[in-house]
Each structure stands twice: as C-alpha cells, then as structure tokens.
Design an enzyme around this catalytic site. Structure first.
Site, PDB file in Angstrom:
ATOM      1  N   GLY A  37      74.452 -70.258   4.795  1.00 36.42           N
ATOM      2  CA  GLY A  37      73.044 -70.641   4.790  1.00 36.42           C
ATOM      3  C   GLY A  37      72.425 -70.047   6.042  1.00 36.42           C
ATOM      4  O   GLY A  37      72.600 -68.870   6.319  1.00 36.42           O
TER       5      GLY A  37
ATOM      6  N   GLU B  51      82.058 -58.281   3.376  1.00 33.14           N
ATOM      7  CA  GLU B  51      82.146 -59.223   2.255  1.00 33.14           C
ATOM      8  C   GLU B  51      83.423 -58.949   1.459  1.00 33.14           C
ATOM      9  O   GLU B  51      83.811 -57.798   1.279  1.00 33.14           O
ATOM     10  CB  GLU B  51      80.915 -59.084   1.360  1.00 33.14           C
ATOM     11  CG  GLU B  51      79.644 -59.566   2.062  1.00 33.14           C
ATOM     12  CD  GLU B  51      78.386 -59.377   1.226  1.00 33.14           C
ATOM     13  OE1 GLU B  51      78.477 -58.800   0.115  1.00 33.14           O
ATOM     14  OE2 GLU B  51      77.321 -59.792   1.683  1.00 33.14           O
TER      15      GLU B  51
ATOM     16  N   SER C  32      80.555 -67.393   5.984  1.00 30.88           N
ATOM     17  CA  SER C  32      79.268 -66.883   6.452  1.00 30.88           C
ATOM     18  C   SER C  32      78.793 -67.675   7.683  1.00 30.88           C
ATOM     19  O   SER C  32      79.442 -67.618   8.718  1.00 30.88           O
ATOM     20  CB  SER C  32      78.266 -66.916   5.291  1.00 30.88           C
ATOM     21  OG  SER C  32      77.114 -66.197   5.596  1.00 30.88           O
TER      22      SER C  32
ATOM     23  N   HIS D 225      79.416 -60.694   6.679  1.00 30.19           N
ATOM     24  CA  HIS D 225      78.619 -59.780   5.833  1.00 30.19           C
ATOM     25  C   HIS D 225      78.488 -58.416   6.517  1.00 30.19           C
ATOM     26  O   HIS D 225      77.417 -57.788   6.429  1.00 30.19           O
ATOM     27  CB  HIS D 225      77.195 -60.311   5.575  1.00 30.19           C
ATOM     28  CG  HIS D 225      77.099 -61.647   4.895  1.00 30.19           C
ATOM     29  ND1 HIS D 225      77.068 -61.774   3.527  1.00 30.19           N
ATOM     30  CD2 HIS D 225      76.997 -62.914   5.388  1.00 30.19           C
ATOM     31  CE1 HIS D 225      76.939 -63.071   3.215  1.00 30.19           C
ATOM     32  NE2 HIS D 225      76.897 -63.773   4.330  1.00 30.19           N
TER      33      HIS D 225
END
Ligand code: CA
Ligand code: CA
Lengths: 243, 243
Positions: free
Chosen positions: B94, B199, B127, B164
């Site tokens: 998030g 990723e 993340s 990422h």
C-alpha cells in the site's frame, strides 16, 4: 507592481532539447515583464556532495546567452540576505525532500514566501523547485532520501502539482502504482487539487489575473472527488485557486 | 527456536498471477517451518478510508486455501496485545509512509521488533511491508501522502530494500530519474546498501544462517561506492548484514 509572479515548469529537460532550452522564451519573457535581469539560483535540490557550484554553472551557462546574470545562493555568506536582495528567484530540480529540508534549515521558507507574495519578486521553479512552490511536497515523485521537518512547503499557490506527470505505460507488466493511483492515495488523506504537469509544459501565474497552462503538452487536474480532467495548452486554470 | 525469520517479498502481485499466488509455496513452507498456522495481518498501508476489512478479507481468502487462519490487527481492541500474541506477522503493501506513520501511532514498532528479533516470530512483508522491515523507508517508491515521525523503520535487517525494482525503460523520453539514479541520490546521503528486489522475487532470511534470494527474477545490490551488482536467484546475500 503586481504580486505573485510565478513560472512553474514541470521539468528543466524536455526530450530533444538542451537543458532549459525548451523554456527559453517563457523564461526570458517572464523576467522581462517583471523587469529582472538578475536571477538568484537556489541549487539545494542537488544531492551530490559539493555540487552547488557545478549546478549553478550549468544554469549560468544556459542563461548567459539570454543576457541574464545568475548568482548561486551558496556564493553568498548570508542566504536570507541573498533572498532579500534578489530580483528574481529560480529553484531548480533534483531531490524535493532534500530541497525542502535545506530551505527550512537555511530559514528561507518564510523569506521566499514574503518576497514572492508581498513584494512581487518573480519566482521560477522547475521539477523539485515547482513542488516546493506549491501547498506541499506530498505529490513529489522523488525518493525520500532526507526527512524535512514538514511536507508543507512555500505555499505560493494553494494547490499541489505533480511534475513530470506520466500516463500509464500501455501493457505494462509492472505492478507498482501508476501515477494516477498514487495521486488517488494522496486524495484519500488530503483535499487539495493536484495539477499533473507533463514534461514540456508549465503553469504561468500573474497574480490573480491569470493562471495559464503553457507549453507542449496538455495537463491533468485531479480533484479529491476522484474526477480527473484533461486541459489543453493555453487553458485558464484560475479555478484551482478557489477550490 | 531460531531468531529472525523473515520472508520479504518485492510485491504481492506478479504479472500473470492472482494475488499472492506466485508466492504460495514460499509462504506455506516458511510458516510451516516456523510452526505457525495463524497469521496476524496488518493492513495499515491501505490509504483508502475504512478499507482494513476488505484488505484483510483479500488476504484471508487467499490464505484460507492454504490452511492458514488470518486475523486483521484492526479486529483486536488492543493492537500491541495482538502483536504480543501473534504466531506470525504479515504486513502487506500500500503506502509506505502511511504504514510507518500508523505503526508509530499504534506503538507497534518496538513491539514488532521485539517479537521478531527476540522471540523468533516469523515475519512476512510485501512491498510497503518489506520497506518497513528494513533499516528505513528512505528507499520506498511511494508518494509521501503522510509524514511519519521518522523514516527509520522496524530495522529487522540493517540494510535497505527497494521493492518493485525497475530497470530503466529502453528509449524512454521521460526525463525523471531512473530507479538506479534515485538510489544513487540515496547513497549521497546514506551509507546502507540497497537491495533492488524485482517483482516476483523475495529475500528469505533464517537468522544468521542464511539470506537467500528466491523467486523468478535476479536482484541488484547497490552500494554507496556506486557499484551495483546483479545476483541470480538462489544467491546467498548474507554479506549484506556485514556491510
Ligand atoms: Ca527529482
Ligand atoms: Ca505502494
């Protein structure tokens, strides 16, 4: 003399052009209109150690051909005094977090605000220098390499800008948020509209008389209601001041 | 029982897979090895108002088929107590800034640190949940929509991760910094190495015994000396602990 003269560039570089060259006419006309032939350059967004000199030289060299005299703020023994004396202020790109932190450390936030809002000193910002001109740096794209005391910035305008605005890359396999999704996250917590300024464009503000999108690319306005709308070059964006 | 059991995913989504499915075997094996069949999920990275419930449901639904029982921390009247009782902790993605701010507000930073480092409670991050597990969030990609009291984080490991991680896009006309340039800016001001985790990959840490890159994509290690090196899947990355 009219107050709040701003030229806020999305970026200093635009594909296919040398540094600042795509914005030459805008900068020259903007400073001429405001009777300024001297520019105080603030290189604080540069994260590379001892790079203020080379960064200022780059700006000086670009503006020399335009008959503009550039001084780096780091060349002055007293940065606050340098701002007080400035005929025009230009804050360049780099890292927005480091830039805002340094502006606070050097006690320049109130002084720049006062010069621009109360005394009509023309302000040019590019990229990070555009971010800090707005309500806050909440909508920067930069990596948070340093912690400023607050994300609230110079507040020369009451809304936010996202410089280097990027459309989603078609068919991307990447799972990180798109720029529009990041701005949506911003709006979950904050209410200011955000102007997504694509590279090659700028916002030109003449006090309360005009706020015009200039340049080569349309812009996007995001509002908290999650609506977003495209505006072509030459659009009047004054409505952003009243939201 | 061995201490510091970490599974740090670059992302929860990987192109072509349903939510978390690409990491199913890793998660199941990791929790089995650590004798945990209950997971405390922390949804604080979600910026959308009132979304903790739906976010937790998404995780619960993915893990239900794996015979794992998921509780959302917001379902407990006392988040600190929930962490104290947790058999395993999972912090999802998030917004990293909002996540860290909320962890501090809920007084969870020290408690999670203690559970993981002193009591060997297994920790899964994805993340933003991986960002906060590291030394600091200085290398997040997120937009700074909220200001945490500090960028220093859970410090379950002494280095930084950039989740990422993205290679430069060939022939891009965009003038914003590449990811590698942003990490270089970080290194002008900070000395920790940064693991660029693409990723589809993850770092699996078994106390001091192993730190292994697992998954589908190689990773990049950036050091302050501006060297960067690629590491293939299955690489032993224990050297990151001693830098
Ligand atoms: Ca930048
Ligand atoms: Ca994110």
């Amino acid at each position: 003399m009219s107050k709040r003269q701003l030229l806020l560039l999305s970026s200093s570089n635009f594909h296919g052009h040398e540094y600042l060259q795509f914005a030459k006419d805008w900068i020259v006309d903007f400073l001429k209109k405001n009777n300024a032939d001297k520019v105080l350059f603030i290189p604080y967004a540069s994260a590379k150690p001892n790079s203020y000199g080379e960064y200022t030289e780059k700006v000086r060299s670009a503006m020399k051909d335009w008959n503009l005299e550039v001084t780096g703020i780091h060349e002055s023994p007293n940065p606050v005094e340098a701002v007080k004396q400035a005929k025009a202020i230009f804050i360049g790109g780099g890292n927005t977090f480091l830039l805002l932190k340094t502006l606070y450390e050097q006690h320049l936030v109130e002084e720049i605000r006062s010069r621009v809002l109360d005394h009509g000193v023309p302000y040019i910002g590019s990229s990070a220098g555009t971010n800090v001109a707005t309500h806050s740096i909440h909508t920067t794209n930069d990596m948070p390499i340093a912690l400023p005391p607050t994300f609230y910035a110079l507040q020369l305008i009451p809304f936010n800008i996202n410089p280097h605005y990027l459309d989603p890359i078609p068919d991307s396999k990447h799972q990180g948020e798109t720029r529009a999704e990041r701005i949506k996250e911003f709006h979950y917590l904050n209410s200011n509209p955000v102007l997504g300024l694509r590279e090659g464009s700028a916002l030109l503000i003449d006090d309360d008389n005009s706020a015009t999108l200039i340049g080569h690319t349309p812009a996007v306005v995001f509002s908290r209601e999650n609506s977003h709308a495209e505006f072509p070059v030459d659009s009047d964006l004054r409505f952003l001041f009243s939201k």
